[in-house]
Write a protein that holds these residues in place. Structure first.
Motif, PDB file in Angstrom:
ATOM      1  N   VAL A 114       0.872  -1.167   0.000  1.00 41.73           N
ATOM      2  CA  VAL A 114       0.000   0.000   0.000  1.00 41.73           C
ATOM      3  C   VAL A 114       0.915   1.224   0.000  1.00 41.73           C
ATOM      4  N   LEU A 115       0.660   2.142  -0.905  1.00 46.73           N
ATOM      5  CA  LEU A 115       1.443   3.378  -0.968  1.00 46.73           C
ATOM      6  C   LEU A 115       0.574   4.547  -0.525  1.00 46.73           C
ATOM      7  N   VAL A 116       1.114   5.369   0.368  1.00 50.37           N
ATOM      8  CA  VAL A 116       0.438   6.625   0.706  1.00 50.37           C
ATOM      9  C   VAL A 116       1.275   7.757   0.120  1.00 50.37           C
ATOM     10  N   ASP A 117       0.651   8.520  -0.767  1.00 55.54           N
ATOM     11  CA  ASP A 117       1.335   9.614  -1.454  1.00 55.54           C
ATOM     12  C   ASP A 117       1.016  10.910  -0.703  1.00 55.54           C
ATOM     13  N   HIS A 118       1.978  11.346   0.118  1.00 57.50           N
ATOM     14  CA  HIS A 118       1.741  12.536   0.945  1.00 57.50           C
ATOM     15  C   HIS A 118       1.790  13.818   0.111  1.00 57.50           C
ATOM     16  N   THR A 119       2.307  13.719  -1.106  1.00 62.50           N
ATOM     17  CA  THR A 119       2.337  14.916  -1.971  1.00 62.50           C
ATOM     18  C   THR A 119       0.975  15.192  -2.584  1.00 62.50           C
ATOM     19  N   GLN A 120       0.071  14.212  -2.450  1.00 57.27           N
ATOM     20  CA  GLN A 120      -1.275  14.390  -3.025  1.00 57.27           C
ATOM     21  C   GLN A 120      -2.327  14.137  -1.949  1.00 57.27           C
ATOM     22  N   GLY A 121      -2.188  14.821  -0.836  1.00 57.78           N
ATOM     23  CA  GLY A 121      -3.200  14.755   0.218  1.00 57.78           C
ATOM     24  C   GLY A 121      -3.337  13.378   0.833  1.00 57.78           C
ATOM     25  N   ASP A 122      -2.217  12.669   1.041  1.00 61.82           N
ATOM     26  CA  ASP A 122      -2.248  11.319   1.605  1.00 61.82           C
ATOM     27  C   ASP A 122      -3.102  10.362   0.762  1.00 61.82           C
ATOM     28  N   LEU A 123      -3.011  10.512  -0.524  1.00 62.73           N
ATOM     29  CA  LEU A 123      -3.689   9.597  -1.447  1.00 62.73           C
ATOM     30  C   LEU A 123      -3.165   8.177  -1.216  1.00 62.73           C
ATOM     31  N   THR A 124      -4.088   7.235  -0.993  1.00 65.17           N
ATOM     32  CA  THR A 124      -3.709   5.851  -0.724  1.00 65.17           C
ATOM     33  C   THR A 124      -3.947   4.999  -1.953  1.00 65.17           C
ATOM     34  N   LEU A 125      -2.914   4.238  -2.341  1.00 58.48           N
ATOM     35  CA  LEU A 125      -3.012   3.395  -3.534  1.00 58.48           C
ATOM     36  C   LEU A 125      -2.618   1.966  -3.201  1.00 58.48           C
ATOM     37  N   THR A 126      -3.331   1.020  -3.783  1.00 56.92           N
ATOM     38  CA  THR A 126      -3.018  -0.390  -3.576  1.00 56.92           C
ATOM     39  C   THR A 126      -2.888  -1.087  -4.920  1.00 56.92           C
ATOM     40  N   GLN A 127      -2.275  -2.249  -4.913  1.00 56.14           N
ATOM     41  CA  GLN A 127      -1.991  -3.107  -6.079  1.00 56.14           C
ATOM     42  C   GLN A 127      -0.714  -2.577  -6.740  1.00 56.14           C
ATOM     43  N   SER A 128       0.294  -3.441  -6.787  1.00 61.14           N
ATOM     44  CA  SER A 128       1.623  -2.981  -7.209  1.00 61.14           C
ATOM     45  C   SER A 128       1.627  -2.369  -8.609  1.00 61.14           C
ATOM     46  N   GLY A 129       0.850  -2.944  -9.521  1.00 60.05           N
ATOM     47  CA  GLY A 129       0.835  -2.402 -10.889  1.00 60.05           C
ATOM     48  C   GLY A 129       0.292  -0.984 -10.917  1.00 60.05           C
ATOM     49  N   LEU A 130      -0.772  -0.743 -10.160  1.00 60.24           N
ATOM     50  CA  LEU A 130      -1.338   0.606 -10.107  1.00 60.24           C
ATOM     51  C   LEU A 130      -0.382   1.568  -9.419  1.00 60.24           C
ATOM     52  N   ILE A 131       0.286   1.119  -8.369  1.00 56.29           N
ATOM     53  CA  ILE A 131       1.253   1.977  -7.671  1.00 56.29           C
ATOM     54  C   ILE A 131       2.379   2.385  -8.631  1.00 56.29           C
ATOM     55  N   LEU A 132       2.880   1.427  -9.397  1.00 58.01           N
ATOM     56  CA  LEU A 132       3.927   1.763 -10.373  1.00 58.01           C
ATOM     57  C   LEU A 132       3.399   2.761 -11.411  1.00 58.01           C
ATOM     58  N   TRP A 133       2.197   2.520 -11.874  1.00 58.52           N
ATOM     59  CA  TRP A 133       1.554   3.403 -12.855  1.00 58.52           C
ATOM     60  C   TRP A 133       1.475   4.829 -12.306  1.00 58.52           C
ATOM     61  N   HIS A 134       1.062   4.938 -11.055  1.00 56.21           N
ATOM     62  CA  HIS A 134       0.945   6.244 -10.404  1.00 56.21           C
ATOM     63  C   HIS A 134       2.322   6.901 -10.261  1.00 56.21           C
ATOM     64  N   LEU A 135       3.298   6.133  -9.841  1.00 54.41           N
ATOM     65  CA  LEU A 135       4.631   6.713  -9.623  1.00 54.41           C
ATOM     66  C   LEU A 135       5.291   7.135 -10.940  1.00 54.41           C
ATOM     67  N   ALA A 136       4.905   6.479 -12.033  1.00 53.84           N
ATOM     68  CA  ALA A 136       5.483   6.863 -13.334  1.00 53.84           C
ATOM     69  C   ALA A 136       5.083   8.283 -13.732  1.00 53.84           C
ATOM     70  N   ASP A 137       3.964   8.755 -13.211  1.00 56.66           N
ATOM     71  CA  ASP A 137       3.596  10.160 -13.460  1.00 56.66           C
ATOM     72  C   ASP A 137       4.548  11.112 -12.738  1.00 56.66           C
ATOM     73  N   ALA A 138       4.936  10.718 -11.523  1.00 55.65           N
ATOM     74  CA  ALA A 138       5.823  11.578 -10.731  1.00 55.65           C
ATOM     75  C   ALA A 138       7.283  11.448 -11.184  1.00 55.65           C
TER      76      ALA A 138
END
Lengths: 211, 211
Positions: free
Chosen positions: A57-81
């Protein structure tokens, strides 16, 4: 305040996918231990965070503590950053998604189960483990063919597809994988390990709450 | 000239995901039979089309005969052409991707193997089949919880995530699934079947080359 918190534990290859991405990107992040071995991921508290009951589970504190689950989606999200690991055109975009799906369906979908049965359940010789091992070998052959003549899976540069597929492959002994049988994979794992900031799972993820 | 050709065969739930999407979208498409049972997907000719050696394969004639493989990527591609089944904002976008990954990893990743062993290999009672069945039940419980209080998996409308997850669930008997145990799933499958243009696998995919 760090930018990212990753709920993880040392033995999880799926968590390592996210940790490795954060590490390679030079992100400002910290791990948060999940006591998976003792079932913490099945607690109501954890299910409230992740309805799939899994790490990472990833919590992205740069986006209001946005919580993301599932490794593929987390990677997808981090690729934007961290777009250095993202696709740069529609063809690469399709290949990245295709190989992340292949990883979930065929590679991690067999390897992680075989490894779990073998390492954590002492059932490596059981029919179910050997069945999963057979599927793992088929997936490894497909990936090895893909890497014949290519440095990276989905693009001319390392992308989140490489990071996803490599997640479980830095413990080959635990999965009875002899990398000599998969030479294109072996060289590709070395390429990833040679990237700036690379770190092995045991260097960046906690094995217990005390670490 | 039709807009899309789908390489498929009747018994494939992964092919049905793509066929169902084309059907619900009212697309101009035609099926192309793949003799999977006799190993046509392992031929060099087929591997040249799909290096993963799988169905479905979609050829998009509206984009210069663009060839796409892997059901999740095909759905993703078709959602651009038929945005009524696409995410409409970043939150939905993340949920769509998360549940398509879950489908590949956990739902299709267990159900399709159990069904294959049971229906096509007559090995439904084997330890490996029963192990996959246990994983299938866990995935069904997760999906059933997700659909408690929701009409659709990832958004207020039907998306490609629903189509992906539903692909193998219209043959419950073949997977020993009693939908009475999963009432939220049962109602959701009925909702999909009530959409305009819905068709069952046997109505839109060929069982042999002659059809």
């Amino acid at each position: 305040m760090t930018d990212y918190t990753l709920h993880c534990f040392l033995q999880s290859g799926n968590a390592y996918k996210a940790a490795l991405m954060l590490q390679l990107a030079g992100a400002d992040w910290k791990p948060q231990f999940v006591d998976f071995i003792n079932g913490a991921h099945r607690s109501p508290e954890f299910r409230a965070i992740n309805d799939m009951g899994e790490v990472p589970v990833l919590v992205d504190h740069t986006q209001g503590d946005l919580t993301l689950t599932q490794s593929g989606l987390i990677l997808w999200h981090l690729a934007d950053a961290f777009p250095q690991f993202a696709a740069t055109n529609p063809v690469e975009h399709r290949e990245v998604l295709r190989w992340i799906l292949f990883d979930n369906h065929k590679m991690t979908g067999s390897l992680s189960i075989f490894r779990f049965l073998k390492v954590f359940m002492n059932k490596g010789d059981s029919p179910e483990a050997q069945f999963m091992k057979g599927r793992m070998v088929a997936a490894l052959k497909t990936l090895n063919r893909r890497l014949d003549g290519r440095d990276w899976v989905a693009a001319p540069h390392c992308t989140i597809a490489d990071i996803s597929l490599a997640g479980y492959l830095y413990w080959p002994d635990q999965s009875e994988i002899d990398l000599a049988d998969y030479q294109h994979i072996a060289k590709w794992l070395d390429r990833i390990a040679a990237l700036p900031n690379y770190a092995r799972p045991e260097d960046i993820m906690p094995a217990s709450a005390e670490v």
